[in-house]
Design an enzyme around this catalytic site. Structure first.
Site, short mmCIF file in Angstrom:
data_model
loop_
_atom_site.label_atom_id
_atom_site.label_comp_id
_atom_site.label_asym_id
_atom_site.label_seq_id
_atom_site.Cartn_x
_atom_site.Cartn_y
_atom_site.Cartn_z
N THR A 123 35.12 -19.92 -22.69
CA THR A 123 35.58 -21.20 -22.16
C THR A 123 35.54 -22.32 -23.20
O THR A 123 36.42 -23.18 -23.22
CB THR A 123 34.67 -21.61 -20.97
OG1 THR A 123 34.78 -20.59 -19.99
CG2 THR A 123 35.09 -22.93 -20.36
N ASP A 129 38.36 -13.68 -23.62
CA ASP A 129 37.45 -13.98 -22.51
C ASP A 129 36.35 -12.93 -22.62
O ASP A 129 36.63 -11.74 -22.79
CB ASP A 129 38.21 -13.84 -21.19
CG ASP A 129 37.38 -14.28 -20.00
OD1 ASP A 129 37.81 -15.19 -19.29
OD2 ASP A 129 36.29 -13.69 -19.76
N SER A 130 35.09 -13.32 -22.50
CA SER A 130 34.02 -12.36 -22.79
C SER A 130 33.93 -11.24 -21.76
O SER A 130 33.20 -10.27 -21.96
CB SER A 130 32.68 -13.07 -22.95
OG SER A 130 32.12 -13.39 -21.70
N THR A 148 30.41 -17.18 -21.60
CA THR A 148 29.09 -17.06 -20.97
C THR A 148 28.94 -15.78 -20.16
O THR A 148 27.82 -15.28 -19.98
CB THR A 148 28.82 -18.26 -20.04
OG1 THR A 148 29.87 -18.34 -19.08
CG2 THR A 148 28.73 -19.55 -20.82
N THR A 193 19.50 -13.89 -18.93
CA THR A 193 20.49 -13.47 -17.94
C THR A 193 21.32 -14.68 -17.54
O THR A 193 20.77 -15.79 -17.42
CB THR A 193 19.75 -12.94 -16.68
OG1 THR A 193 19.01 -11.78 -17.06
CG2 THR A 193 20.68 -12.57 -15.55
N GLN A 237 15.44 -4.91 -9.16
CA GLN A 237 16.50 -5.84 -8.75
C GLN A 237 15.99 -7.28 -8.70
O GLN A 237 16.77 -8.22 -8.62
CB GLN A 237 17.04 -5.43 -7.38
CG GLN A 237 17.82 -4.13 -7.43
CD GLN A 237 18.17 -3.57 -6.07
OE1 GLN A 237 18.35 -4.31 -5.12
NE2 GLN A 237 18.26 -2.26 -5.98
N1 ASP Z 1 35.11 -16.14 -18.46
C1 ASP Z 1 34.54 -16.94 -19.53
C2 ASP Z 1 34.01 -15.99 -20.59
O1 ASP Z 1 32.98 -15.40 -20.41
C3 ASP Z 1 33.47 -17.81 -18.98
C4 ASP Z 1 32.78 -18.70 -19.99
O2 ASP Z 1 33.01 -18.68 -21.17
O3 ASP Z 1 31.95 -19.48 -19.54
O4 ASP Z 1 34.64 -15.84 -21.59
#
Ligand code: ASP
Length: 347
Positions: free
Chosen positions: A13, A64-65, A96, A173, A285
């Protein structure tokens, strides 16, 4: 002397732009991102840009991750290893969603690390007015550049800086899809806090051996799976997973302090899996607290079935550690089991 920092942009992002046709956020190029953080020039550090390349030398685009893969983790490790001697620290900009997986994987792949590898990103793109990306990026660079009185890095390990706190990468996490404080380390205290000043907690950091060279590892074996136990879990489906021919290891997410139903079929299936050389690791969990298989009878039976306690490790750490160890000891399952049972990078 000013510290030299290599900034590696993988996507996420922080550098995304809105696609006018779909309205969705898409990864954008690095120059765009840097145009919005001219403040980097004012820092007491030299910041260069690192490029991610595939093992055959192709430039890799930002992603995008959610599209992250073990081979991209290797590309990040390769970029750091290639420039290791020329830089004092590394900042990895990352989405993220899977940042905790990549940070965990890198903590295992970079053996004898003595320099900071700080992951960060943001919840809002850097060109938006209320972005959290600027603060995250600027403070991550400051942390990567910080030295102690002996001239060693303040943070000689893989960390995630986000929302005012530096957390150990393989203890972290993602806990919120919206909050600026998106990450939590439930079982280990933060390594540093950024308020008016940055307060470091050196007593919580790993203590590297400065006489040893950093050894990068690029191979990972992803013949692994994560599954959660739940009331009503079916024998036929579990048998199907356990009999997958290439499967080598399982992260089994159990209840509470590491408990599972005591149905004989489950315990027999797990014993059989262990006897056939599969590594089964028990992770709770619950996000906080530890697996203690001897606390209840139902946990004790798992131990008898050869299941290994993952103690208070995160799922992200357990699964990436398995991939790392399976590749490192392809013919020595006992070594994998032994090392899964203890901490090798503060995980
Ligand atoms: N979907 C995005 C990613 O992980 C979310 C982010 O970066 O916050 O690339």
């Amino acid at each position: 002397m000013r510290s030299k920092i290599l900034l590696i942009y993988t996507g996420g992002t922080i550098g995304m732009n809105r696609n006018p046709a779909t309205g969705a956020l898409e990864p954008f190029d690095f120059r765009h991102l840097l145009e919005h953080v001219a403040e980097l020039q004012q820092l007491d550090a030299i910041v260069d840009n690192g490029q991610l390349t595939s093992d055959d030398g192709r430039l890799l685009p930002p992603i995008d991750s959610s599209d992250m893969t073990p081979s991209l983790w290797s590309a990040v490790a390769r970029c750091i290893a290639t420039h290791y001697d020329s830089y004092d620290g590394f900042v990895v900009l990352h989405g993220t969603d899977t940042m905790a997986y990549t940070a965990s994987a890198l903590s295992f792949m970079l053996e004898n690390l003595t320099k900071p590898v700080i992951f960060t990103g943001s919840q809002l793109p850097i060109d938006q007015l209320r972005t959290d990306g600027k603060e995250n990026l600027i403070t991550a660079v400051e942390i990567a550049a910080a030295k102690d009185n002996d001239g060693h890095a303040m943070v000689p390990e893989v960390g995630i800086y986000f929302g005012g706190r530096l957390l150990r990468g393989n203890r972290t996490t993602k806990q919120s899809a919206d909050a600026f404080r998106a990450f939590e380390s439930f079982n280990y205290p933060c390594l540093a806090e950024a308020g008016v000043d940055i307060t470091y907690y050196p007593e919580r950091m790993l203590k590297p051996d400065y006489s040893k060279p950093m050894v990068p590892h690029y191979n990972l074996d992803n013949n692994v799976i994560i599954f959660s136990i739940f009331p009503g879990i079916r024998e036929d489906i579990i048998q199907h997973i356990l009999h997958a021919p290439t499967l080598k290891a399982i992260v089994m997410r159990t209840f509470g302090s590491g408990n599972a139903p005591q149905q004989p079929w489950l315990l027999n299936a797990l014993s059989e899996g262990t006897e056939h050389g599969k590594v089964i690791v028990n992770i709770s969990q619950c996000v906080q607290g530890s697996v203690e298989m001897s606390r209840y009878d139902c946990g004790y039976h798992l131990q008898q079935a050869g299941v290994i306690s993952g103690r208070n490790s995160t799922v992200e750490s357990a699964v990436t550690k398995l991939m790392f160890l399976l590749a490192l000891y392809p013919d020595d399952i006992d070594a994998v089991r032994e090392l899964m049972g203890r901490s090798i990078r503060g995980e």
